[in-house]
Motif scaffolding. Structure first.
Motif, short mmCIF file in Angstrom:
data_model
loop_
_atom_site.label_atom_id
_atom_site.label_comp_id
_atom_site.label_asym_id
_atom_site.label_seq_id
_atom_site.Cartn_x
_atom_site.Cartn_y
_atom_site.Cartn_z
N GLU A 10 -32.23 -42.87 47.63
CA GLU A 10 -31.38 -43.87 46.95
C GLU A 10 -31.93 -45.28 47.12
OE1 GLU A 10 -27.04 -41.60 47.03
OE2 GLU A 10 -27.57 -42.91 48.70
N THR A 35 -14.42 -42.96 52.88
CA THR A 35 -15.45 -42.73 51.86
C THR A 35 -16.72 -43.51 52.17
OG1 THR A 35 -15.90 -42.75 49.48
CG2 THR A 35 -14.66 -44.61 50.35
N THR A 36 -17.86 -42.97 51.70
CA THR A 36 -19.09 -43.75 51.69
C THR A 36 -19.45 -44.13 50.25
OG1 THR A 36 -20.48 -41.78 51.47
CG2 THR A 36 -19.98 -42.51 53.71
N LEU A 37 -18.61 -43.72 49.29
CA LEU A 37 -18.90 -44.02 47.88
C LEU A 37 -18.40 -45.41 47.55
CD1 LEU A 37 -17.74 -40.65 46.24
CD2 LEU A 37 -20.03 -41.28 46.92
N TYR A 49 -26.57 -36.75 42.13
CA TYR A 49 -26.15 -36.03 43.34
C TYR A 49 -27.11 -34.90 43.73
CZ TYR A 49 -22.02 -38.89 42.85
OH TYR A 49 -21.19 -39.98 42.76
N SER A 55 -21.32 -30.45 49.34
CA SER A 55 -21.43 -31.83 48.87
C SER A 55 -22.83 -32.38 49.13
CB SER A 55 -20.40 -32.70 49.59
OG SER A 55 -20.55 -32.56 50.99
N THR A 56 -23.23 -33.36 48.32
CA THR A 56 -24.49 -34.06 48.56
C THR A 56 -24.41 -34.73 49.92
OG1 THR A 56 -24.59 -34.53 46.21
CG2 THR A 56 -26.08 -35.79 47.64
N SER A 101 -24.28 -37.03 52.98
CA SER A 101 -23.91 -38.45 53.14
C SER A 101 -22.74 -38.87 52.27
CB SER A 101 -25.09 -39.41 52.86
OG SER A 101 -25.27 -39.62 51.46
N LYS A 102 -22.25 -37.97 51.38
CA LYS A 102 -21.18 -38.38 50.44
C LYS A 102 -19.79 -37.95 50.89
CE LYS A 102 -24.32 -40.05 47.78
NZ LYS A 102 -24.62 -41.48 47.93
N GLU A 103 -19.66 -36.80 51.57
CA GLU A 103 -18.35 -36.32 52.01
C GLU A 103 -18.06 -36.92 53.37
OE1 GLU A 103 -15.20 -35.19 51.31
OE2 GLU A 103 -16.08 -33.39 50.41
N ASP A 143 -23.35 -32.41 56.04
CA ASP A 143 -22.56 -33.54 55.57
C ASP A 143 -21.20 -33.53 56.25
OD1 ASP A 143 -22.18 -35.80 54.04
OD2 ASP A 143 -21.39 -34.73 52.30
N TYR A 165 -19.78 -35.35 43.34
CA TYR A 165 -20.50 -35.28 44.63
C TYR A 165 -20.17 -34.01 45.41
CZ TYR A 165 -16.64 -36.61 47.81
OH TYR A 165 -15.49 -36.62 48.57
#
Length: 797
Positions: free
Chosen positions: A688, A347-349, A738, A633-634, A636-638, A659, A539
């Motif tokens: 962000e 994950t990047t979250l 997102y 997905s947004t 950079s999020k997946e 992504d 996301y």
């Protein structure tokens, strides 16, 4: 007994009478399934025993894959296929008037996972065995798994998943190998011969009983093991409420991902994680000691891989065993531990990187906390020497800080390899999310792009396509999936492309009949099957998809000149029980479906289907039938995605953002063979970090956006007063985290382009063929070979 169909039939009838105590004529479908399952498991047993014996005598290095999830799906047909006996069994059963497909329906999906993390683990198990690699899985035998999803009035309702109601034919209980796992209590510390000795006392123990499942390689003699631990009471503690102790114990292996919004749930999740790693490590070491005198060379023979942060407690638990039970000094124990354990980040979250409050962690796992505290002290000392005076940097990297234990930091410090699961994801970890650790440990970081087992997701799930491929290029692709690239020679072959079209139509017809059976809804198989199936998370932007459906509906209603190719939007997703926002999106999808599907004016052009209780067995019907694969997905999020690969392998075309693994898919197939839209990962990260995005601007300046957002709260949907206000607030008041509104216009345009392309059937089929041809790279066989060579250093035996 499987040598020919006559032998099989005779053995089957004999086995059924012995097992069920009734004649074949009196037997039920379940009796027949149980009989066949037991026969197959017994057939596997000899090679299973031989494989384990081979690993014992060869003394080569073995890997153990620790994962909180293993999303296996049904195993009957999969095992028949891998053993190469499916034709004999199918023909023999047919002679007896039994449909193998009907027996397959009897089997429950093993409720051991939720989404991509667990399915990846299952694909990896399949590839390890099929490549004759010594690799085993370690997980938890959840009695009820995640949950069974029911949709009631458009809302998700969670019911216990009863997958074990009739037992599980593939498992073998190994009570002789049970171990004890301690919780609570205190640590007794005393000095003996100048050494400090630690003992965990007054602990409440749980017995971990292993249930072993055979993992059969494809047409090989290798049968690896998936060991799942069941939590059972030990000797009942004195002066305790026995019923409460029994209940607390059984809860540990009852549900996957208990709701951790309250302390009770947090304690249970932390218990599950320690239960998994402690039982597994004890078991591995018991087995290891049968062959080796001591543990000084443990890391040379054993590799332990932790799948995400859930099993990170393997690091302090291995330290505890080496220090307290083997009497090693800290430095040697640490050397062995770090060189044994490798870690995959998924994950990047930042909210998905687990952190545990010290007030919960310390009393529940007193000795483990002491060891983590010592690891943290030594690591911070190292940081202080490297960055003297930089308190903020040291605090941000500490394993224990602000009264929290940070599991990802512990994984980064206590392992020899840290990998991301797609090139873009690994790049983001190195440059942004884990940059401070990358500066200290650059050699640890590497990429292993995810893969899927093409044997389940193409050979088993899509036999029509698999057969067409084998007719075209032979069947070597089953062993060497890269050979799918040979399909490109048929790009201009109209006859082959027409056969490809017919295969897709047959798969769409199969899914359409399943939809009618489950929902009563009749869908047009000439429509575009536009499919979005995955976990429900903000996301992943199922919201963007359903807002686009609303936009299309508005156009159809308001503009008589508006033309569109008929489209069937198919969703499948579960939301975590405590994730209320995600559950609102499920309600919205179902509310839109009700409105659209009942509208006489639009229903010939537009249908919306929500597949209840989406799981592996339904996925096997969904992927082969898809025209469009939603991977939106947004950016950079997946981390990677694996659904994107399954769709690609089955000839669907991707509508997606740049992504995760979509980026590599585009590189393999060419940018003109999928439909890319939306912000890049760089632009998302720039927004962000520096700001500059104002969702209200998009709301005010784009009347399409304003209309669909207003419809969520202006009475457009009857009987849902205030239901969707949280969605509107997230988009407008909370500035659309997102970037749904930011990407809306780009998404509408790419969908138009996809539709225009679909209407040029020749072009669409060429693009579809090109995707299948390029998908071989995304086989988990390639991924596992990379892990085996670069990280685990294991060899085929």
């Amino acid at each position: 007994m499987f040598s020919n169909k006559e032998n099989f039939k005779q053995a089957f009838l004999q086995k059924l009478e012995m097992m069920c105590g009734k004649s074949f004529g009196e037997s039920t479908k379940r009796d027949q399934f149980s009989t066949l399952g037991n026969m197959v498991r017994e057939y596997i047993s000899t090679e299973w025993i031989n494989t384990n014996e081979c690993y014992r005598t060869s003394k080569g290095k073995q890997v153990y894959y620790f994962s909180i999830e293993f999303l296996l799906g049904r195993l009957l047909y999969h095992n028949l296929l891998n053993l190469g006996i499916e034709d004999v069994v199918k023909d023999g059963l047919k002679d007896l008037g039994i449909d193998l497909c009907a027996l397959e329906e009897i089997e429950s999906d093993a409720g051991l996972g939720n989404g991509g993390l667990g399915r990846l683990a299952a694909c990896f198990m399949d590839s390890l065995a099929s490549l004759n690699l010594p690799g085993h899985g370690c997980g938890i035998r959840y009695k009820h798994g995640l949950f069974e999803q029911k949709i009631v009035d458009g809302y998700q309702v969670e019911l216990p998943e009863q997958w074990l109601r009739h037992g599980h034919v593939w498992e073998v209980r190994r009570e002789d190998l049970a171990v004890k796992v301690p919780f609570w209590g205190s640590v007794d510390c005393k000095e003996e011969n100048g050494e400090l000795l630690f003992r965990h006392i007054d602990a409440e123990t749980i017995t971990a009983v292993p249930y072993d499942m055979p993992i059969v390689g494809y047409k090989t003699e290798t049968v690896n093991t998936l060991r799942l631990w069941n939590a059972e009471p030990s000797a009942y503690p004195v002066h305790k409420d026995i019923l409460k102790y029994k209940r607390d114990t059984e809860l540990v292996s009852e549900f996957l991902y208990p709701d951790d919004t309250h302390d009770e749930g947090k304690i249970l999740r932390l218990k599950q994680q320690y239960f998994l790693v402690s039982a597994s490590l004890q078991s591995i070491i018991l087995s290891y000691k049968k062959q080796h005198q001591c543990l000084h060379a443990f890391h040379e023979h054993i590799s332990i891989h932790i799948n995400d942060t859930h099993p990170v407690l393997a690091i302090p638990e291995l330290m505890r065993i080496l220090l307290d039970e083997e009497g090693m000094g800290w430095d040697e124990a640490w050397h062995i531990t770090v060189n044994t354990i490798s870690y995959t980040n998924h994950t990047t979250l930042s909210e998905a990187l687990e952190k545990w409050p010290v007030r919960i962690f310390q009393p529940l796992l007193p000795r483990i906390y002491m060891i983590v505290d010592e690891i943290n002290e030594r690591f911070c000392q190292h940081l202080w020497e490297k960055y003297p005076g930089e308190w903020k940097r040291i605090e941000s990297m500490a394993i224990i800080a602000q009264d929290q234990v940070k599991m990802a930091h512990l994984a980064l410090v206590g392992s020899y390899s840290v990998n991301g699961v797609a090139a873009l994801h690994t790049d983001i970890l190195k440059k942004r999310e884990m940059n401070s650790f990358y500066q200290i440990f650059p050699g640890k970081f590497n990429n292993k792009t995810n893969g899927i087992t093409h044997r389940r997701w193409l050979l088993k799930a899509n036999p029509l396509l698999a057969s067409l491929i084998s007719e075209g290029i032979g069947d070597d692709w089953i062993w060497e999936p890269n050979k799918l690239i040979q399909l490109r020679k048929y790009e201009e072959d109209r006859s082959f492309l027409q056969q490809l079209f017919q295969v897709k139509q047959q798969n769409k017809t199969r899914l359409a009949s399943r939809i009618k059976e489950k929902t009563g809804l009749v869908v047009d198989t000439a429509s575009i099957f536009d499919i979005h199936v995955k976990r429900l998370h903000a996301y992943k932007r199922q919201l963007l998809n359903i807002l686009h459906v609303m936009y299309l509906y508005n156009r159809l209603k308001e503009d008589s000149s508006f033309q569109m190719h008929p489209r069937t939007f198919i969703f499948g997703a579960k939301a975590s029980p405590g994730y209320y926002y995600a559950k609102k999106i499920i309600k919205l999808i179902n509310t839109v479906a009700d409105k659209v599907n009942e509208d006489v004016m639009t229903k010939e052009k537009l249908k919306v289907v929500f597949l209840e209780n989406y799981r592996v067995s339904s996925a096997e019907e969904v992927f082969p039938a898809a025209d469009i694969s939603e991977q939106i997905s947004t950016a950079s999020k997946e981390a990677s995605g694996t659904g994107n690969m399954k769709f690609m392998m089955n000839g669907a075309l991707t509508v997606g953002t740049l992504d995760g693994a979509n980026v590599e898919m585009m590189e393999k197939v060419g940018s003109d063979h999928l439909f890319i839209f939306g912000l890049t990962a760089e632009k998302v990260m720039e927004y962000e970090q520096q700001g500059g995005y104002h969702s209200l601007d998009y709301y005010h300046h784009d009347k399409r956006i304003r209309q669909v957002v207003d419809q969520l709260i202006n009475g457009f949907f009857s009987d849902v007063d205030g239901e969707f206000e949280p969605i509107v607030d997230s988009l407008l008041m909370e500035n659309d985290q997102y970037f749904v509104l930011r990407d809306f216009d780009s998404y509408v345009n790419i969908q138009k382009q996809a539709e225009r392309t679909y209407e040029n059937q020749d072009q669409w089929l060429k693009m579809s063929l090109r995707n299948i041809a390029a998908s071989g790279y995304f086989s988990s066989d390639r991924t596992i070979r990379e892990y085996a060579e670069d990280i685990w250093k294991i060899k085929s035996i």
